[in-house]
Scaffold this motif. Structure first.
Motif, PDB file in Angstrom:
ATOM      1  N   VAL A 179      -0.792  61.475   2.944  1.00  0.00           N
ATOM      2  CA  VAL A 179      -0.770  60.862   4.275  1.00  0.00           C
ATOM      3  C   VAL A 179       0.656  60.810   4.814  1.00  0.00           C
ATOM      4  O   VAL A 179       0.913  61.165   5.970  1.00  0.00           O
ATOM      5  CB  VAL A 179      -1.393  59.452   4.235  1.00  0.00           C
ATOM      6  N   THR A 180       1.606  60.384   3.982  1.00  0.00           N
ATOM      7  CA  THR A 180       2.996  60.346   4.448  1.00  0.00           C
ATOM      8  C   THR A 180       3.552  61.754   4.645  1.00  0.00           C
ATOM      9  O   THR A 180       4.383  61.979   5.528  1.00  0.00           O
ATOM     10  CB  THR A 180       3.892  59.583   3.461  1.00  0.00           C
ATOM     11  N   GLY A 181       3.081  62.721   3.830  1.00  0.00           N
ATOM     12  CA  GLY A 181       3.510  64.104   4.028  1.00  0.00           C
ATOM     13  C   GLY A 181       3.071  64.633   5.381  1.00  0.00           C
ATOM     14  O   GLY A 181       3.850  65.282   6.096  1.00  0.00           O
ATOM     15  N   ALA A 182       1.818  64.346   5.756  1.00  0.00           N
ATOM     16  CA  ALA A 182       1.313  64.783   7.055  1.00  0.00           C
ATOM     17  C   ALA A 182       1.993  64.035   8.195  1.00  0.00           C
ATOM     18  O   ALA A 182       2.283  64.609   9.247  1.00  0.00           O
ATOM     19  CB  ALA A 182      -0.199  64.587   7.114  1.00  0.00           C
ATOM     20  N   THR A 183       2.252  62.742   8.002  1.00  0.00           N
ATOM     21  CA  THR A 183       2.957  61.955   9.021  1.00  0.00           C
ATOM     22  C   THR A 183       4.380  62.474   9.201  1.00  0.00           C
ATOM     23  O   THR A 183       4.899  62.547  10.321  1.00  0.00           O
ATOM     24  CB  THR A 183       2.994  60.474   8.619  1.00  0.00           C
ATOM     25  N   HIS A 184       5.003  62.852   8.102  1.00  0.00           N
ATOM     26  CA  HIS A 184       6.348  63.435   8.158  1.00  0.00           C
ATOM     27  C   HIS A 184       6.340  64.725   8.969  1.00  0.00           C
ATOM     28  O   HIS A 184       7.241  64.968   9.797  1.00  0.00           O
ATOM     29  CB  HIS A 184       6.822  63.698   6.732  1.00  0.00           C
ATOM     30  N   LEU A 185       5.317  65.565   8.770  1.00  0.00           N
ATOM     31  CA  LEU A 185       5.170  66.794   9.548  1.00  0.00           C
ATOM     32  C   LEU A 185       5.012  66.479  11.026  1.00  0.00           C
ATOM     33  O   LEU A 185       5.641  67.111  11.881  1.00  0.00           O
ATOM     34  CB  LEU A 185       3.968  67.587   9.042  1.00  0.00           C
ATOM     35  N   LEU A 186       4.173  65.496  11.341  1.00  0.00           N
ATOM     36  CA  LEU A 186       3.907  65.142  12.738  1.00  0.00           C
ATOM     37  C   LEU A 186       5.184  64.698  13.453  1.00  0.00           C
ATOM     38  O   LEU A 186       5.510  65.173  14.545  1.00  0.00           O
ATOM     39  CB  LEU A 186       2.852  64.038  12.778  1.00  0.00           C
ATOM     40  N   VAL A 187       5.924  63.777  12.819  1.00  0.00           N
ATOM     41  CA  VAL A 187       7.137  63.255  13.455  1.00  0.00           C
ATOM     42  C   VAL A 187       8.202  64.346  13.534  1.00  0.00           C
ATOM     43  O   VAL A 187       8.950  64.432  14.517  1.00  0.00           O
ATOM     44  CB  VAL A 187       7.655  62.021  12.690  1.00  0.00           C
ATOM     45  N   ALA A 188       8.276  65.208  12.512  1.00  0.00           N
ATOM     46  CA  ALA A 188       9.246  66.303  12.548  1.00  0.00           C
ATOM     47  C   ALA A 188       8.964  67.241  13.723  1.00  0.00           C
ATOM     48  O   ALA A 188       9.900  67.718  14.387  1.00  0.00           O
ATOM     49  CB  ALA A 188       9.207  67.078  11.230  1.00  0.00           C
ATOM     50  N   CYS A 189       7.680  67.509  13.981  1.00  0.00           N
ATOM     51  CA  CYS A 189       7.313  68.357  15.126  1.00  0.00           C
ATOM     52  C   CYS A 189       7.804  67.741  16.434  1.00  0.00           C
ATOM     53  O   CYS A 189       8.338  68.445  17.308  1.00  0.00           O
ATOM     54  CB  CYS A 189       5.803  68.554  15.176  1.00  0.00           C
ATOM     55  N   LEU A 190       7.639  66.434  16.562  1.00  0.00           N
ATOM     56  CA  LEU A 190       8.095  65.750  17.773  1.00  0.00           C
ATOM     57  C   LEU A 190       9.616  65.832  17.904  1.00  0.00           C
ATOM     58  O   LEU A 190      10.140  66.110  18.989  1.00  0.00           O
ATOM     59  CB  LEU A 190       7.655  64.288  17.749  1.00  0.00           C
ATOM     60  N   VAL A 191      10.331  65.597  16.808  1.00  0.00           N
ATOM     61  CA  VAL A 191      11.796  65.626  16.846  1.00  0.00           C
ATOM     62  C   VAL A 191      12.300  67.002  17.260  1.00  0.00           C
ATOM     63  O   VAL A 191      13.143  67.135  18.161  1.00  0.00           O
ATOM     64  CB  VAL A 191      12.384  65.236  15.468  1.00  0.00           C
ATOM     65  N   PHE A 192      11.775  68.059  16.621  1.00  0.00           N
ATOM     66  CA  PHE A 192      12.273  69.406  16.921  1.00  0.00           C
ATOM     67  C   PHE A 192      11.851  69.866  18.310  1.00  0.00           C
ATOM     68  O   PHE A 192      12.595  70.612  18.967  1.00  0.00           O
ATOM     69  CB  PHE A 192      11.801  70.385  15.852  1.00  0.00           C
ATOM     70  N   ALA A 193      10.666  69.450  18.761  1.00  0.00           N
ATOM     71  CA  ALA A 193      10.254  69.808  20.122  1.00  0.00           C
ATOM     72  C   ALA A 193      11.201  69.191  21.152  1.00  0.00           C
ATOM     73  O   ALA A 193      11.622  69.857  22.108  1.00  0.00           O
ATOM     74  CB  ALA A 193       8.820  69.334  20.366  1.00  0.00           C
ATOM     75  N   MET A 194      11.554  67.915  20.950  1.00  0.00           N
ATOM     76  CA  MET A 194      12.495  67.258  21.862  1.00  0.00           C
ATOM     77  C   MET A 194      13.890  67.877  21.748  1.00  0.00           C
ATOM     78  O   MET A 194      14.597  68.030  22.747  1.00  0.00           O
ATOM     79  CB  MET A 194      12.570  65.765  21.537  1.00  0.00           C
ATOM     80  N   LEU A 195      14.262  68.249  20.521  1.00  0.00           N
ATOM     81  CA  LEU A 195      15.605  68.769  20.298  1.00  0.00           C
ATOM     82  C   LEU A 195      15.811  70.116  20.967  1.00  0.00           C
ATOM     83  O   LEU A 195      16.856  70.365  21.599  1.00  0.00           O
ATOM     84  CB  LEU A 195      15.862  68.873  18.792  1.00  0.00           C
ATOM     85  N   VAL A 196      14.827  71.024  20.857  1.00  0.00           N
ATOM     86  CA  VAL A 196      15.016  72.343  21.487  1.00  0.00           C
ATOM     87  C   VAL A 196      15.030  72.235  23.004  1.00  0.00           C
ATOM     88  O   VAL A 196      15.707  73.019  23.676  1.00  0.00           O
ATOM     89  CB  VAL A 196      13.931  73.346  21.017  1.00  0.00           C
ATOM     90  N   ARG A 197      14.309  71.266  23.548  1.00  0.00           N
ATOM     91  CA  ARG A 197      14.367  71.066  24.998  1.00  0.00           C
ATOM     92  C   ARG A 197      15.729  70.506  25.407  1.00  0.00           C
ATOM     93  O   ARG A 197      16.267  70.864  26.464  1.00  0.00           O
ATOM     94  CB  ARG A 197      13.250  70.126  25.445  1.00  0.00           C
ATOM     95  N   THR A 198      16.303  69.638  24.541  1.00  0.00           N
ATOM     96  CA  THR A 198      17.643  69.126  24.807  1.00  0.00           C
ATOM     97  C   THR A 198      18.665  70.253  24.779  1.00  0.00           C
ATOM     98  O   THR A 198      19.652  70.237  25.528  1.00  0.00           O
ATOM     99  CB  THR A 198      18.022  68.057  23.759  1.00  0.00           C
ATOM    100  N   LEU A 199      18.404  71.262  23.924  1.00  0.00           N
ATOM    101  CA  LEU A 199      19.285  72.421  23.843  1.00  0.00           C
ATOM    102  C   LEU A 199      18.968  73.466  24.910  1.00  0.00           C
ATOM    103  O   LEU A 199      19.464  74.596  24.853  1.00  0.00           O
ATOM    104  CB  LEU A 199      19.174  73.058  22.455  1.00  0.00           C
ATOM    105  N   GLN A 200      18.116  73.092  25.864  1.00  0.00           N
ATOM    106  CA  GLN A 200      17.776  73.930  27.019  1.00  0.00           C
ATOM    107  C   GLN A 200      17.079  75.225  26.627  1.00  0.00           C
ATOM    108  O   GLN A 200      17.300  76.277  27.236  1.00  0.00           O
ATOM    109  CB  GLN A 200      19.033  74.232  27.849  1.00  0.00           C
ATOM    110  N   ALA A 201      16.236  75.142  25.616  1.00  0.00           N
ATOM    111  CA  ALA A 201      15.401  76.286  25.260  1.00  0.00           C
ATOM    112  C   ALA A 201      14.202  76.331  26.213  1.00  0.00           C
ATOM    113  O   ALA A 201      13.834  75.314  26.827  1.00  0.00           O
ATOM    114  CB  ALA A 201      14.918  76.153  23.821  1.00  0.00           C
ATOM    115  N   PRO A 202      13.545  77.481  26.365  1.00  0.00           N
ATOM    116  CA  PRO A 202      12.369  77.565  27.242  1.00  0.00           C
ATOM    117  C   PRO A 202      11.239  76.653  26.751  1.00  0.00           C
ATOM    118  O   PRO A 202      11.202  76.234  25.585  1.00  0.00           O
ATOM    119  CB  PRO A 202      11.969  79.048  27.134  1.00  0.00           C
ATOM    120  N   ARG A 203      10.290  76.387  27.627  1.00  0.00           N
ATOM    121  CA  ARG A 203       9.187  75.489  27.281  1.00  0.00           C
ATOM    122  C   ARG A 203       8.373  76.008  26.102  1.00  0.00           C
ATOM    123  O   ARG A 203       7.867  75.222  25.300  1.00  0.00           O
ATOM    124  CB  ARG A 203       8.275  75.293  28.498  1.00  0.00           C
ATOM    125  N   TRP A 204       8.221  77.331  25.997  1.00  0.00           N
ATOM    126  CA  TRP A 204       7.405  77.868  24.908  1.00  0.00           C
ATOM    127  C   TRP A 204       7.985  77.496  23.541  1.00  0.00           C
ATOM    128  O   TRP A 204       7.251  77.390  22.556  1.00  0.00           O
ATOM    129  CB  TRP A 204       7.253  79.382  25.026  1.00  0.00           C
TER     130      TRP A 204
END
Length: 286
Positions: A179-204
């Motif tokens: 459960v914590t492994g899957a939760t870790h994956l979920l939060v990591a996805c959110l962090v990296f999605a926000m981070l690449v947008r902060t780095l001005q990467a395209p929406r895709w």
């Protein structure tokens, strides 16, 4: 190991030892193995069986070591054979024979390393929370949550949680760990999605991470419903896919800050190298 629904049997053979090295200990990792039975020869020519694993309470082991430890006396004239019976949802196992003093030293060093890591992780958590309080940027709040989930997952993986938080609980760690492994994956996805947008990467680039979030939720549901082995396999798969996705997402970043862009690319390639090393080590330990 986690791909099998039947027990796996392993045979270990310790060469004859000199008298000063007869007092040995079998160290088995990781601390998240669900069910583990260890068979060692006894003085009468039979076998002594010790049942342990993360399904049993930590207190029932009668020892304070984070990992599974079995004392044994090696023969001076012939090989000493040990059998392991393993039934677990986790994927790898590492077993080695040490002097008992070395096993105690290993546990002490492990506690020290975990303590240093948790101290650093807590420092980053506080820093991220402080940045969120000052900027109200959701990226910092998500980063703080990521650090907290990481610390919880590490304490479960190393046996620290079972020893100090739930020493008398049974059948808890095999559920909490995936459960914590899957939760870790979920939060990591959110962090990296926000981070690449902060780095001005395209929406895709961000949507590549967002698509893993439903998979993480499915893994949490599977683990909670008793399908821990399947949940862990899916988590490992999507962690690998998400890390690989970081390559095009990173290369697509268009932030004018060249130093920040370079540092993020180094981070992504370090993550890929870590995953490849982890996979190779895991395969060598099975």
């Amino acid at each position: 190991l986690g791909k099998r629904e039947v027990p796996t049997w392993l045979r270990l053979e310790v060469p004859p030892q000199p008298p000063e090295r007869q007092s040995l200990a079998l160290l088995v990792q990781p601390a998240t193995l669900d069910e583990l039975s260890i068979y060692v020869p006894d003085a009468s020519g039979g076998w002594t069986r010790s049942d342990t694993g993360s399904r049993a309470s930590f207190a029932s082991r009668g020892r304070s070591d984070l990992n599974f430890l079995q004392a044994l006396t090696a023969s001076t004239t012939q090989p000493t054979v040990i059998y392991l019976r393993v039934l677990t949802a986790t994927g790898a196992l590492h077993a080695r024979v040490l002097l008992r003093e070395e096993a105690r030293d290993f546990d002490g060093r492990l506690l020290t390393v975990i303590g240093i890591y948790l101290g650093l992780a807590m420092m980053f958590t506080v820093l991220s929370a402080s940045m969120w309080a000052g900027t109200r940027d959701p990226l910092w709040a998500t980063a703080a949550l990521f650090d907290l989930v990481t610390m919880l997952h590490v304490t479960l993986q190393t046996g620290l949680f079972a020893r100090f938080v739930t020493p008398r609980a049974e059948d808890l760690i095999p559920i909490l760990f995936p459960v914590t492994g899957a939760t870790h994956l979920l939060v990591a996805c959110l962090v990296f999605a926000m981070l690449v947008r902060t780095l001005q990467a395209p929406r895709w680039a961000a949507w590549g991470y967002y698509t893993s979030i439903p998979a993480a939720l499915v893994c949490i549901a599977l683990a909670s419903a008793g399908h821990q082995a399947l949940a862990l396999r899916l988590v490992n798969l999507f962690v690998l896919l998400m890390t690989i996705w970081g390559v095009p997402a990173t290369l697509a970043s268009r932030t004018p800050d060249a130093l920040l862009r370079r540092m993020y690319r180094i981070l992504v390639f370090l993550l890929i190298g870590y995953l490849l090393a982890w996979a190779l080590i895991s395969m060598s330990q099975i």
